[in-house]
Design a protein around this motif. Structure first.
Motif, PDB file in Angstrom:
ATOM      1  N   ALA A  75       0.857  -1.197   0.000  1.00 24.56           N
ATOM      2  CA  ALA A  75       0.000   0.000   0.000  1.00 24.56           C
ATOM      3  C   ALA A  75       0.886   1.237   0.000  1.00 24.56           C
ATOM      4  CB  ALA A  75      -0.914   0.013   1.217  1.00 24.56           C
ATOM      5  N   ALA A  76       0.390   2.304  -0.596  1.00 21.35           N
ATOM      6  CA  ALA A  76       1.133   3.575  -0.634  1.00 21.35           C
ATOM      7  C   ALA A  76       0.137   4.719  -0.723  1.00 21.35           C
ATOM      8  CB  ALA A  76       2.087   3.602  -1.832  1.00 21.35           C
ATOM      9  N   GLU A  77       0.677   5.940  -0.517  1.00 16.93           N
ATOM     10  CA  GLU A  77      -0.160   7.120  -0.649  1.00 16.93           C
ATOM     11  C   GLU A  77      -0.783   7.167  -2.048  1.00 16.93           C
ATOM     12  OE1 GLU A  77       3.750   7.803  -2.329  1.00 16.93           O
ATOM     13  OE2 GLU A  77       3.270   7.247  -0.275  1.00 16.93           O
ATOM     14  N   PRO A  78      -1.982   7.621  -2.236  1.00 14.84           N
ATOM     15  CA  PRO A  78      -2.861   8.263  -1.243  1.00 14.84           C
ATOM     16  C   PRO A  78      -3.718   7.279  -0.444  1.00 14.84           C
ATOM     17  CG  PRO A  78      -3.890   8.369  -3.380  1.00 14.84           C
ATOM     18  CD  PRO A  78      -2.558   7.704  -3.601  1.00 14.84           C
ATOM     19  N   VAL A 386       6.008  -1.219   8.031  1.00 17.44           N
ATOM     20  CA  VAL A 386       5.279   0.058   7.997  1.00 17.44           C
ATOM     21  C   VAL A 386       6.304   1.177   7.848  1.00 17.44           C
ATOM     22  CG1 VAL A 386       3.831   1.658   9.304  1.00 17.44           C
ATOM     23  CG2 VAL A 386       3.360  -0.797   9.369  1.00 17.44           C
ATOM     24  N   ASP A 387       6.224   1.872   6.723  1.00 22.00           N
ATOM     25  CA  ASP A 387       7.156   2.951   6.387  1.00 22.00           C
ATOM     26  C   ASP A 387       6.423   4.286   6.524  1.00 22.00           C
ATOM     27  OD1 ASP A 387       8.920   4.742   5.240  1.00 22.00           O
ATOM     28  OD2 ASP A 387       8.767   3.917   3.208  1.00 22.00           O
ATOM     29  N   MET A 388       6.808   5.065   7.512  1.00 20.63           N
ATOM     30  CA  MET A 388       6.175   6.366   7.748  1.00 20.63           C
ATOM     31  C   MET A 388       6.447   7.338   6.602  1.00 20.63           C
ATOM     32  SD  MET A 388       6.502   8.417  11.340  1.00 20.63           S
ATOM     33  CE  MET A 388       5.311   9.640  11.886  1.00 20.63           C
ATOM     34  N   TYR A 389       7.468   7.121   5.862  1.00 20.40           N
ATOM     35  CA  TYR A 389       7.946   7.890   4.702  1.00 20.40           C
ATOM     36  C   TYR A 389       7.800   9.408   4.867  1.00 20.40           C
ATOM     37  CZ  TYR A 389       9.896   8.507   0.149  1.00 20.40           C
ATOM     38  OH  TYR A 389      10.760   8.847  -0.863  1.00 20.40           O
ATOM     39  N   ARG A 390       8.812   9.967   5.496  1.00 23.98           N
ATOM     40  CA  ARG A 390       8.815  11.416   5.728  1.00 23.98           C
ATOM     41  C   ARG A 390      10.234  11.859   6.059  1.00 23.98           C
ATOM     42  NH1 ARG A 390       6.796  13.892  10.221  1.00 23.98           N
ATOM     43  NH2 ARG A 390       4.813  14.042   9.204  1.00 23.98           N
ATOM     44  N   ARG A 420       3.989   4.207   3.259  1.00 24.55           N
ATOM     45  CA  ARG A 420       3.958   2.950   2.504  1.00 24.55           C
ATOM     46  C   ARG A 420       3.913   1.755   3.453  1.00 24.55           C
ATOM     47  NH1 ARG A 420       7.927   5.717  -1.130  1.00 24.55           N
ATOM     48  NH2 ARG A 420       6.603   7.360  -1.996  1.00 24.55           N
ATOM     49  N   ILE A 421       3.405   0.664   2.952  1.00 24.51           N
ATOM     50  CA  ILE A 421       3.479  -0.626   3.642  1.00 24.51           C
ATOM     51  C   ILE A 421       4.051  -1.625   2.641  1.00 24.51           C
ATOM     52  CG2 ILE A 421       2.199  -2.480   4.769  1.00 24.51           C
ATOM     53  CD1 ILE A 421       0.128  -0.351   5.601  1.00 24.51           C
ATOM     54  N   TYR A 422       5.140  -2.280   3.043  1.00 21.18           N
ATOM     55  CA  TYR A 422       5.789  -3.279   2.200  1.00 21.18           C
ATOM     56  C   TYR A 422       5.687  -4.650   2.860  1.00 21.18           C
ATOM     57  CZ  TYR A 422       8.101   0.846   0.150  1.00 21.18           C
ATOM     58  OH  TYR A 422       8.374   2.055  -0.447  1.00 21.18           O
TER      59      TYR A 422
END
Length: 773
Positions: A75-78, A386-390, A420-422
């Motif tokens: 999963a990824a933004e948005p 779980v990647d907070m990506y920021r 993102r979720i990998y």
């Protein structure tokens, strides 16, 4: 693609410019400065001219994962925004916590805005990628953890813990479970995790509480204080956690024992260092860490040397990776853009571990915004990330001037709204999620499944749906010790259903396989009562007389429960254990845990039959007696709260989680402030420490505190401009007058003078520097 092409080239540059990175400073590349030649640090700076946002699929190309594994986007933004935690429901959907309000800029502007959410992500076409998003809850302020239980969901939204009933994927009745769940502490130091463990209790990191739902009532009990961010269990229900600078901490014993004596600051076997090696190996220069200016934090090529943001240890129990990965512990390091793999080894009840690799990581990225903050086992056996990506992950309370400059240099504040979720899977193996059936008999069979997530959730589903028709099959499974994992889960499922019988536990207590006996001893407090205690006593005594060294600490813990129903039997058991294991720290502490406020009587009793005062039982008991003395309060606490309200509030939000409510320090985190010469001594030194922090060993009350006994670095709070001189003066006055301290107050002008004199300082102090002030 062109705007982040330099990131793709960085690994090759790194290999050319700084070659192999060793495991310690002696292996760092020695740079000889010759005319026209750049240093490793200068080369690293050239490669860090910017830190652009990279699309999720492209970010995978910037990762280096261990041979034989793939990284896949789930999963990824948005579809997901600033995720920090998640869990799977029985249908395999992801329930994700979105902390959208965290640090919008370096000042934390707008953190109080209620924009956090709990969302449900679904893979509707079973292709392994989430494609549907449903908002379950919104308008939350910095939510941080969830746990699905009993057709509802626990949600941690500081300071409270709430339970929402779920009605057609919408929130129903809302119940306050704990109004003080996350009372005190800032965002980095508040409870989280909400792990529903094998013993049917829900445990937390950064907390000394556990929770359990019993019908419409919630039980809340004290337990051991554990970790900082994230908590996990192994196949036997033992807990693992860490703090920001420690790789893996954990418990040697199952979690329900040993937290019954408030006078014991430490119980051996809990909060133990499982993996002592804290070295990390980033794939890229990582100057954007909070104390990167300090010697030893970064190497010559600006790479993080040791953990600084360790989080979310998970014991891999998925079964998909293969036997060599069974019970490995993976740890996220978002500041280093990496995930570490550790191997565990058991020797009796003592668990230790080592890093799986030297000089490299299980996964590392050259994307600075890749921020793995939480790791999970999953229905398909994969490892989920779980990647907070920021850009910004450091909270404002401790944000140094140095890091603010790094953030500005690469424009890390913006943009927001990513995440993102990998999942990590082995090559040439299909990661197929297991669907949990509604049939109770089929769920019982799944209690022996190779995937620990499946076993855990089959147990929980049997309890949540109150499938009492499964009790006969559960009894049969619990007695079949040829399948030990299945037997253990069946045992605890029967306990959760209130159907466990004395005969079943007695039979398992006599089993030769230690893991089975361990669970039988662990479940005893749930089934022992006045009607069956006489049946258990002979078996417990026989375990002592047979010199069952593995069971000994458990037997000592159990005496606390036994004495409720049979004082004489409990006393006899304690005496047998004290004589037999007088030199064993674990047994000694377990015995002492039964004697809250009766420690002097125990000392007198022990002396009668253990004359040697140098053995563990005497030494450990004396420590507790000394701790009781140190906790005696000289000053009126309520009067101090009224005199220094701002100081007390700052202490609760910023200092208490490391130094303790009683000022006596927290193991693995910080030394005591109570009766500390640094607190009651020279004002300028104390002000300097609080403003800029302290690094390295420090002697307090004659004892030298150093890592790993404490965290080697205390961050300063002078970087937080929202804290005025008045606030800091009140904080220090509150500390100097609290507990057994009785020093003079500190005035705002004195804080201001030190701030002015040291206005250009960025670095934390060492003891040597402070002694020169």
């Amino acid at each position: 693609m062109k705007k982040y092409l330099h990131l793709l080239l960085l690994p090759a540059m790194a290999c050319t410019l700084y070659c192999c990175q060793g495991s310690g400073s002696k292996n760092k590349q020695q740079v000889v400065n010759t005319p026209g030649e750049v240093t490793a640090e200068e080369a690293a700076r050239v490669s860090l001219e910017s830190s652009p946002v990279v699309p999720a699929e492209a970010s995978i190309n910037l990762m280096q994962v261990a041979d034989g594994f793939n990284v896949e986007l789930v999963a990824a933004e948005p579809l997901v925004n600033t995720p920090v935690a998640m869990t799977f429901d029985y249908e395999g959907r992801m329930w994700v916590v979105e902390m959208q309000g965290y640090m919008p800029d370096t000042l934390g502007t707008g953190e109080e805005v209620p924009n956090g959410k709990i969302v449900i992500l679904e893979d509707s076409n079973s292709d392994g990628v989430a494609d549907k998003r449903k908002v379950f809850l919104d308008s939350l302020v910095l939510p941080r953890a969830i746990c699905l239980v009993d057709d509802g969901v626990l949600v941690a939204e500081p300071p409270s813990l709430w339970f929402y009933e779920i009605e057609d994927d919408k929130p129903g009745k809302k119940t306050l479970v704990d109004a003080a769940y996350a009372e005190g502490g800032n965002v980095e130091h508040q409870p989280n995790g909400l792990l529903r463990a094998l013993d049917n209790w829900i445990y937390n990191a950064k907390s000394a509480k556990r929770y359990r739902k019993a019908g419409d009532r919630w039980k809340v009990e004290q337990t051991h204080f554990r970790g900082q961010w994230g908590i996990a269990q192994d196949n036997y229900g033992r807990l693992y956690y860490n703090n920001n600078s420690e790789n893996v901490l954990g418990d040697y014993f199952t979690p329900g024992f040993g937290a019954t004596n408030k006078n014991q600051r430490r119980v051996s076997g809990f909060n133990e260092k499982i993996v002592a090696n804290n070295r990390v190996y980033p794939l890229r220069p990582t100057p954007g860490v909070n104390r990167g200016y300090m010697e030893g934090i970064l190497d010559e090529s600006l790479r993080l040397a040791n953990f600084t943001a360790a989080s979310s240890p998970v014991v891999y129990r998925g079964g998909l990776f293969g036997q060599e990965y069974a019970s490995n512990v993976f740890v996220a390091e978002p500041a280093g853009n990496l995930i570490k793999r550790n191997l565990l080894d058991e020797n009796g009840y003592v668990t230790s571990g080592a890093q799986a690799y030297e000089g490299k990581e299980f996964l590392a990225s050259i994307d600075e915004r890749f921020r793995p903050v939480s790791l999970y086992n999953a229905p398909d056996g994969a490892l989920y990330v779980v990647d907070m990506y920021r850009g910004i992950i450091q909270h404002k309370t401790y944000l140094t001037t140095y890091l603010k400059k790094e953030i500005g240099r690469r424009d890390l504040t913006q943009p927001l709204g990513y995440g993102r979720i990998y999942r990590i899977t082995p090559k040439n193996k299909e990661a197929k999620p297991v669907k949990l059936p509604a049939n109770p008999q089929q769920l019982v069979r799944l209690l022996g499944h190779p995937n620990g997530w499946v076993r855990d959730n089959a147990q929980q589903m049997l309890l949540d749906r109150n499938y009492r028709q499964a009790i006969p099959a559960l009894r049969q499974a619990a007695s079949n010790t040829k399948e030990p994992l299945k037997a253990m889960h069946a045992l605890w499922t029967l306990e959760g259903l209130g159907a466990l019988q004395a005969d079943e536990v007695l039979a398992l207590l006599r089993q030769p396989a230690w893991p089975v006996r361990m669970q039988a001893l662990s479940v005893l407090p749930s089934v022992m009562d006045s009607t069956n205690v006489k049946r258990y006593v002979p078996v417990l005594e026989q375990l002592v007389s047979s010199n069952d060294t593995l069971a000994a600490p458990y037997l000592a813990f159990l005496a606390n429960h036994l004495q409720r129903y049979d004082q004489a039997a409990a006393q006899n058991l304690l005496q047998q254990l004290a004589r037999t294991y007088q030199a064993n720290d674990y047994v000694a502490d377990a015995l002492i845990s039964n004697y809250q406020d009766r420690e002097k009587a125990l000392q007198k009793q022990i002396t009668a039959f253990v004359a040697d005062t140098s053995v563990a039982i005497h030494k450990r008991l004396q420590r507790v007696l000394d701790n009781i003395e140190s906790k005696k309060v000289k000053n009126d606490t309520q009067a101090l709260l009224k005199e220094f309200p701002k100081g007390a509030a700052v202490y609760a939000s910023t200092c208490q989680t490391c130094h303790g409510a009683d000022g006596n320090g927290v193991r693995s985190l910080a030394p005591p402030l109570n009766q500390s010469e640094w607190v009651t001594g020279e004002k300028a030194k104390l002000i300097s420490i609080v403003l800029f922090g302290l690094t390295g060993p420090v002697r307090v009350n004659g004892h030298l505190y150093r890592a790993p006994e404490i965290n080697g670095d205390m961050p300063g709070i002078g970087y937080d401009k929202s804290l005025s001189n008045e606030d800091i003066a009140q904080l220090l006055s509150f500390v100097r007058k609290s507990w057994q301290n009785d020093a003079g107050i500190i005035h705002p002008e004195e804080v201001g003078q030190v701030r002015l004199r040291l206005k250009d300082r960025q670095e934390a102090f060492t003891v040597e520097e402070l002694n020169k002030l």
